[in-house]
Design a protein around this motif. Structure first.
Motif, PDB file in Angstrom:
ATOM      1  N   TYR A  66       0.847  -1.194   0.000  1.00  0.00           N
ATOM      2  CA  TYR A  66       0.000   0.000   0.000  1.00  0.00           C
ATOM      3  C   TYR A  66       0.879   1.238   0.000  1.00  0.00           C
ATOM      4  CZ  TYR A  66       0.765  -0.093   5.124  1.00  0.00           C
ATOM      5  OH  TYR A  66       1.319  -0.137   6.384  1.00  0.00           O
ATOM      6  N   THR A  67       0.238   2.371  -0.280  1.00  0.00           N
ATOM      7  CA  THR A  67       0.911   3.665  -0.211  1.00  0.00           C
ATOM      8  C   THR A  67       0.239   4.498   0.864  1.00  0.00           C
ATOM      9  OG1 THR A  67       1.500   3.611  -2.559  1.00  0.00           O
ATOM     10  CG2 THR A  67       1.522   5.759  -1.468  1.00  0.00           C
ATOM     11  N   LEU A  68       1.023   4.957   1.801  1.00  0.00           N
ATOM     12  CA  LEU A  68       0.537   5.794   2.903  1.00  0.00           C
ATOM     13  C   LEU A  68       0.955   7.231   2.651  1.00  0.00           C
ATOM     14  CD1 LEU A  68      -0.499   6.286   5.859  1.00  0.00           C
ATOM     15  CD2 LEU A  68       1.834   5.737   6.600  1.00  0.00           C
ATOM     16  N   VAL A  69       0.003   8.155   2.800  1.00  0.00           N
ATOM     17  CA  VAL A  69       0.290   9.579   2.653  1.00  0.00           C
ATOM     18  C   VAL A  69      -0.198  10.293   3.899  1.00  0.00           C
ATOM     19  CG1 VAL A  69      -0.023  11.645   1.255  1.00  0.00           C
ATOM     20  CG2 VAL A  69      -0.032   9.399   0.151  1.00  0.00           C
ATOM     21  N   THR A  70       0.712  10.950   4.594  1.00  0.00           N
ATOM     22  CA  THR A  70       0.335  11.702   5.791  1.00  0.00           C
ATOM     23  C   THR A  70       0.906  13.111   5.730  1.00  0.00           C
ATOM     24  OG1 THR A  70       2.284  11.174   7.156  1.00  0.00           O
ATOM     25  CG2 THR A  70       0.499   9.572   7.129  1.00  0.00           C
ATOM     26  N   ASN A  71       0.203  14.030   6.346  1.00  0.00           N
ATOM     27  CA  ASN A  71       0.780  15.355   6.534  1.00  0.00           C
ATOM     28  C   ASN A  71       0.219  15.990   7.803  1.00  0.00           C
ATOM     29  OD1 ASN A  71      -1.595  17.119   5.835  1.00  0.00           O
ATOM     30  ND2 ASN A  71      -1.336  16.131   3.854  1.00  0.00           N
ATOM     31  N   ARG A  72       1.035  16.836   8.385  1.00  0.00           N
ATOM     32  CA  ARG A  72       0.643  17.597   9.576  1.00  0.00           C
ATOM     33  C   ARG A  72       1.177  19.010   9.395  1.00  0.00           C
ATOM     34  NH1 ARG A  72       2.591  19.165  14.648  1.00  0.00           N
ATOM     35  NH2 ARG A  72       1.054  19.092  16.333  1.00  0.00           N
ATOM     36  N   THR A  73       0.255  19.981   9.436  1.00  0.00           N
ATOM     37  CA  THR A  73       0.606  21.375   9.194  1.00  0.00           C
ATOM     38  C   THR A  73       0.135  22.227  10.359  1.00  0.00           C
ATOM     39  OG1 THR A  73       0.388  21.070   6.813  1.00  0.00           O
ATOM     40  CG2 THR A  73       0.339  23.325   7.617  1.00  0.00           C
ATOM     41  N   VAL A  74       0.985  23.121  10.797  1.00  0.00           N
ATOM     42  CA  VAL A  74       0.659  24.038  11.890  1.00  0.00           C
ATOM     43  C   VAL A  74       0.840  25.460  11.385  1.00  0.00           C
ATOM     44  CG1 VAL A  74       1.184  24.742  14.258  1.00  0.00           C
ATOM     45  CG2 VAL A  74       1.488  22.339  13.572  1.00  0.00           C
ATOM     46  N   ARG A  75      -0.218  26.269  11.521  1.00  0.00           N
ATOM     47  CA  ARG A  75      -0.165  27.668  11.102  1.00  0.00           C
ATOM     48  C   ARG A  75      -0.545  28.587  12.248  1.00  0.00           C
ATOM     49  NH1 ARG A  75       0.579  28.623   5.806  1.00  0.00           N
ATOM     50  NH2 ARG A  75       0.357  26.840   4.379  1.00  0.00           N
ATOM     51  N   ALA A  76       0.119  29.742  12.305  1.00  0.00           N
ATOM     52  CA  ALA A  76      -0.191  30.748  13.306  1.00  0.00           C
ATOM     53  C   ALA A  76      -1.535  31.390  12.981  1.00  0.00           C
ATOM     54  CB  ALA A  76       0.916  31.799  13.346  1.00  0.00           C
ATOM     55  N   ALA A  77      -2.043  32.209  13.928  1.00  0.00           N
ATOM     56  CA  ALA A  77      -3.347  32.838  13.743  1.00  0.00           C
ATOM     57  C   ALA A  77      -3.387  33.734  12.512  1.00  0.00           C
ATOM     58  CB  ALA A  77      -3.715  33.630  14.992  1.00  0.00           C
TER      59      ALA A  77
END
Length: 274
Positions: A66-77
């Protein structure tokens, strides 16, 4: 676990870098059919047994490719990027488990798993050789190891430490257990269920000890009748280092049973220059 990323930098830096998440649409509850079976652990009013659903999800993946795609993004106000981590991991079927990982980090607060951001890297390995290609300041570097015992970047490291919390089963279970859920939509055949969570029961889904004061959290998960969860997405507001931020995380599984891990286009160059 994802908390271990910084500690592992020292190990990886010598042998050797993730894209923003996306918003999920606002969901208007639709009538839920009652004449077809639901996935394991799911009842008409939501997830009743997160462990049962997570077990079924892991079983659907099993030893398949299988192919796993993950992302985690943090943005300021103000919308400025604090950090982004993206992993795309193509994994062959067991027992070989050849893999091709593409990893990128961006933003001043990004994890240092592959070095100082912004940077991106690719890792390819079979049972004979491990290759790395990394781009730093428009400069490309290669590494090569012919002994698989000489590096820590195994497929299980990318899967269970960088991309997910221990692995598909544990990561999904901890995410589901963090919310009170409901079935927002369901196909008449019962082969696709959309689960939504808006009330937080625990913060286990956060997976980051630097995050405090979680608010306005929402979960969306898309589940097949077998219990296979094709994707899930979490969005929430929180405090990081005293600053209010918006965090988005998504996990998706593609080409289950149909993923191939071929030699990358840069294989020959890495073999020569690594």
């Amino acid at each position: 676990m994802r908390r271990a990323l910084v500690a592992l930098l020292v190990v990886l830096a010598g042998c050797s870098a993730l894209a923003p998440g996306t918003d999920r649409p606002t969901v208007t509850p639709a009538p839920v059919p009652t004449d077809s079976p639901l996935p394991p652990g799911v009842e008409p009013d939501g997830v009743a047994d997160a462990s049962a659903l997570a077990n079924a999800h892991a079983a659907a993946l099993g030893n398949r490719s299988y192919t796993l795609v993950t992302n985690r993004t943090v943005r300021a106000a103000n919308g400025s990027l604090r950090s982004a981590l993206t992993v795309r991991l193509a994994l062959s079927a067991a027992p070989a488990r050849d893999y091709h990982a593409r990893v990128s980090v961006e933003g001043p607060g990004a994890p240092l798993v592959i070095g100082e951001p912004p940077t991106r890297a690719e890792y390819w390995a079979n049972d004979e050789v491990y290759l790395r290609r990394q781009t730093i300041d428009n400069r490309t570097e290669y590494s090569r190891y012919d002994d698989t015992d000489a590096y820590v970047g195994t497929w299980s490291f990318w899967l269970g430490t960088v991309a997910l919390d221990l692995g598909p089963e544990t990561d999904l279970r901890s995410t589901l257990e963090g919310f009170e859920t409901r079935v927002a939509d369901r196909s008449p055949e019962g082969d696709r269920v959309h689960i939504v969570g808006t009330t937080v029961r625990s913060e286990g889904f956060v997976g980051d000890s630097t995050v405090d004061n979680v608010e306005n959290a929402t979960l969306h998960a898309f589940v097949a009748g077998s219990g296979f969860v094709s994707s899930y997405h979490v969005v929430y507001d929180a405090t990081v280092d005293g600053e209010r931020v918006r965090v988005r995380r998504s996990v998706g599984f593609e080409r289950v049973g149909a993923t191939t891990v071929d030699r990358p286009t840069w294989y020959d160059e890495a073999m020569e220059r690594g």
